[in-house]
Design an enzyme around this catalytic site. Sequence first.
Site, PDB file in Angstrom:
ATOM      1  N   CYS A   1       1.023  -0.980   0.029  1.00  0.00           N
ATOM      2  CA  CYS A   1       0.210  -0.175   0.047  1.00  0.00           C
ATOM      3  C   CYS A   1       0.622   1.101   0.233  1.00  0.00           C
ATOM      4  CB  CYS A   1      -1.329  -0.299   1.191  1.00  0.00           C
ATOM      5  SG  CYS A   1      -2.097  -1.461   1.598  1.00  0.00           S
TER       6      CYS A   1
ATOM      7  N   HIS B   1      28.010 -39.911  -7.818  1.00  0.00           N
ATOM      8  CA  HIS B   1      26.931 -40.615  -7.834  1.00  0.00           C
ATOM      9  C   HIS B   1      26.599 -40.060  -9.729  1.00  0.00           C
ATOM     10  CE1 HIS B   1      26.174 -43.397  -5.298  1.00  0.00           C
ATOM     11  NE2 HIS B   1      25.800 -41.833  -4.353  1.00  0.00           N
TER      12      HIS B   1
ATOM     13  N   LYS C   1      18.587 -18.382  -7.746  1.00  0.00           N
ATOM     14  CA  LYS C   1      19.120 -17.767  -7.867  1.00  0.00           C
ATOM     15  C   LYS C   1      20.234 -17.375  -8.433  1.00  0.00           C
ATOM     16  CE  LYS C   1      16.558 -16.179  -6.490  1.00  0.00           C
ATOM     17  NZ  LYS C   1      15.677 -17.386  -6.395  1.00  0.00           N
TER      18      LYS C   1
ATOM     19  N   GLU D   1      19.704 -18.057 -12.865  1.00  0.00           N
ATOM     20  CA  GLU D   1      18.980 -17.300 -13.510  1.00  0.00           C
ATOM     21  C   GLU D   1      19.411 -15.901 -13.524  1.00  0.00           C
ATOM     22  OE1 GLU D   1      14.726 -16.140 -11.472  1.00  0.00           O
ATOM     23  OE2 GLU D   1      15.408 -17.048  -9.398  1.00  0.00           O
TER      24      GLU D   1
ATOM     25  N   GLU E   1      17.895 -23.808  -3.952  1.00  0.00           N
ATOM     26  CA  GLU E   1      17.196 -22.670  -4.371  1.00  0.00           C
ATOM     27  C   GLU E   1      18.782 -21.536  -4.912  1.00  0.00           C
ATOM     28  OE1 GLU E   1      15.008 -21.353  -4.829  1.00  0.00           O
ATOM     29  OE2 GLU E   1      14.925 -18.578  -4.399  1.00  0.00           O
TER      30      GLU E   1
ATOM     31  N   LYS F   1       7.569 -12.821 -14.476  1.00  0.00           N
ATOM     32  CA  LYS F   1       7.541 -12.653 -12.825  1.00  0.00           C
ATOM     33  C   LYS F   1       6.576 -13.971 -12.655  1.00  0.00           C
ATOM     34  CE  LYS F   1       7.612 -11.778  -8.889  1.00  0.00           C
ATOM     35  NZ  LYS F   1       9.019 -12.281  -7.975  1.00  0.00           N
TER      36      LYS F   1
ATOM     37  N   ARG G   1       4.963   0.108  -6.656  1.00  0.00           N
ATOM     38  CA  ARG G   1       4.693  -0.864  -5.747  1.00  0.00           C
ATOM     39  C   ARG G   1       3.540  -1.732  -6.201  1.00  0.00           C
ATOM     40  NH1 ARG G   1       7.000   1.170  -1.417  1.00  0.00           N
ATOM     41  NH2 ARG G   1       4.868   0.773   0.182  1.00  0.00           N
TER      42      ARG G   1
ATOM     43  N   ASN H   1      -1.097   1.926   6.174  1.00  0.00           N
ATOM     44  CA  ASN H   1      -0.133   1.629   5.764  1.00  0.00           C
ATOM     45  C   ASN H   1      -0.215   0.474   7.317  1.00  0.00           C
ATOM     46  OD1 ASN H   1      -0.089   1.982   3.383  1.00  0.00           O
ATOM     47  ND2 ASN H   1       1.787   2.639   3.406  1.00  0.00           N
ATOM     48  N   GLY H   2       0.461  -1.625   6.897  1.00  0.00           N
ATOM     49  CA  GLY H   2       0.594  -2.193   7.518  1.00  0.00           C
ATOM     50  C   GLY H   2      -0.512  -3.680   8.071  1.00  0.00           C
TER      51      GLY H   2
ATOM     52  N   TRP I   1      -3.399  -2.440  -1.327  1.00  0.00           N
ATOM     53  CA  TRP I   1      -2.112  -3.958  -2.228  1.00  0.00           C
ATOM     54  C   TRP I   1      -3.555  -5.183  -1.131  1.00  0.00           C
ATOM     55  CZ3 TRP I   1       0.419  -8.473  -0.741  1.00  0.00           C
ATOM     56  CH2 TRP I   1       0.625  -9.394  -1.302  1.00  0.00           C
TER      57      TRP I   1
HETATM   58  C1  AGP Z   1      11.890 -17.398  -8.819  1.00  0.00           C
HETATM   59  O1  AGP Z   1      13.064 -16.518  -8.719  1.00  0.00           O
HETATM   60  C2  AGP Z   1      11.804 -17.487 -10.422  1.00  0.00           C
HETATM   61  N1  AGP Z   1      11.470 -16.207 -10.172  1.00  0.00           N
HETATM   62  C3  AGP Z   1      10.901 -18.857 -10.309  1.00  0.00           C
HETATM   63  O2  AGP Z   1      11.509 -20.274  -9.941  1.00  0.00           O
HETATM   64  C4  AGP Z   1       9.230 -18.125  -9.631  1.00  0.00           C
HETATM   65  O3  AGP Z   1       9.632 -18.856  -8.534  1.00  0.00           O
HETATM   66  C5  AGP Z   1       8.304 -19.682 -10.430  1.00  0.00           C
HETATM   67  O4  AGP Z   1       8.027 -19.275 -11.569  1.00  0.00           O
HETATM   68  C6  AGP Z   1       7.098 -19.557  -9.425  1.00  0.00           C
HETATM   69  O5  AGP Z   1       6.272 -18.181  -9.129  1.00  0.00           O
HETATM   70  P1  AGP Z   1       5.475 -18.858  -8.186  1.00  0.00           P
HETATM   71  O6  AGP Z   1       5.929 -18.747  -6.865  1.00  0.00           O
HETATM   72  O7  AGP Z   1       4.581 -17.337  -8.222  1.00  0.00           O
HETATM   73  O8  AGP Z   1       4.554 -19.684  -8.487  1.00  0.00           O
END
Ligand code: AGP
Length: 591
Positions: A2, A487, A468, A471, A464, A586, A27, A97-98, A71
């Site tokens: 927000c 293996h 990171k 990507e 993870e 995204k 935002r 906000n909050g 939001w």
């Molecule tokens: C994460 O950094 C990626 N951009 C991607 O793997 C993402 O986590 C995946 O597309 C799932 O998205 P979601 O959590 O919106 O479902």
Amino acid sequence: MCGIVGYIGFRRADQVIISALKRLEYRGYDSWGVAVKHGNSLEIIKRVGAIGDVENYSLAEGNVGIGHTRWATHGKPSEINAHPHTDCNNQIAVVHNGIISNFQSLKEELESRGHKFSSETDTEVIAHLIEEEYRGDLKEAVMKAVERLRGSYAIVVMHAETEELVAARYKSPLVIGVGDGEWFIASDVPAVLDYTNRVIYLEDGDVAKLWNDGFTIWNNGKEVERRVETVPWSIEDAEKGGYEHFMLKEIHENPRVVEETLLEYLEDDIKIDSRIFAGISDILFVACGTSFHACLVGKYLIEGLTGIPVRVEYASEFNYSNPPLSRTLVVGITQSGETADTLEAMRKAKKLGMRVLAITNVLGSTATRVADHVIYTRAGPEIGVAATKTFIAQLIVLYLIAAKISSLPPTEIEELLEELRNIPQKIRQILDREDEISSISNTFAGYENMMYVGRGIGYPVALEGALKLKEISYIHAEGYPAGELKHGPFALLGEKTPVVACVVRDKTYESMLGNIKEIKARESPVIAVADEDDEEIEKFVDYVIRTPSTIPLLTPLTYSVALQLFAYHIARIRGCEIDKPRNLAKSVTVE
Ligand code: AGP
């Protein structure tokens, strides 16, 4: 997240406020609203969706007003739930906000005294509390009302009969913009930068009154001085809060995100509806990417704390599987709530008659409509394509679920929750050491391949960490269970392939040290991510990224933040387009 804007001065308040709200659009928001004082009444507009052209809206003429981009967190996006919210007589308007964590009990109390509520929001209780306290002095009424609030708030309040704005802040930012004969108040600097670059950052507990001739700030009932600062940033810089990229800003928001998610779900008890889990035989997680990694941590937590069997499937693969029909709870984790593969998996589970829970960051997203139950993470909108703060928020929800349905003795769970409450501070300490992490990143930015390894709960952290890195830096990075290297992946090791080892001081520790020795024997440089109390580890590796010590079960929270920074700085040094990596989106809305 927000956004708040308030204005008092010589211009038309509606035009200033709407254009300032547009400065906060980056935002993310789903609805918005503005209130302007006209004579002795308030004129309010509220809309769902984007603001569009400022010229499209014209309220009655007036020089005092407040506005908000919402939001949704409590109650769906709608005109009724949009701010400003008012008291019973439409004399007092509030933007907020909050999260007010005790809003339900306050609402019941106010209703019992005859207050009528029109929205589902937590914010509306603030307007009614101020109404009860108002005796002709708005600032006094606000001071009394905020004493009743628990949680976090940045609020700006106006009254139909007085030429003033009153603001209060606790754990949610507010900034006063100082103009020449005009005053602004906003949640974020970009909102005021078109008009002034002189600002005052309010502090927790501050109450400020702005009127035509100036402003006064109080804290704990006493008048206080706050420094006027000159903002050196452009509007674009300011949107990122002075950070070079949204991703970095979002990594730095991790402590607040943990605090907000805990505020929402953890008081004396864990506020998650246990009926969601009643009578289930097992749990099946479905998700993609980072959310899939959160599920893997969830499996470890839930099996460890409850004994309930847990499976984790890539959502895109679940669509081809034939799961046995049982009393399975299917949990779809998706920060966006719009990932096509995850939605398809959830729909398939529903068709098979399974109960479906969605864990998502976006209120009203498709996942919330497909699922039978929803638990929201409280990370606010994430703009960088790489998931950072939403991952940490997902983990927090999973810790709380595991604790809620745990079969362990209550004292053990209380210890876990107690340490969870310390996590924001520990993450802040990691962020304070960013320079150390950045200098290690500098050493490894030139490599083209990297392996990440872990065991037990360290394994999804490794996955993870590798995701990171790949990507945003385009370095080829693989996450592996440390025991699996021999293996196959051993063939890839050597001095050109550094290995990041996520070392947890639990039953996996000795085996991890053994694996690290094997890796070193093949001449790969090794960077360990380790607890700061681990004095042994530096004898085995080349570099150590140290994080504040915590219990092993919580290391995914600390280690992941450190690895987010590690990946970020490598990508920055390589000059990559961090917030919008090539070929990625995204929200992946195609299967
Ligand atoms: C994460 O950094 C990626 N951009 C991607 O793997 C993402 O986590 C995946 O597309 C799932 O998205 P979601 O959590 O919106 O479902």
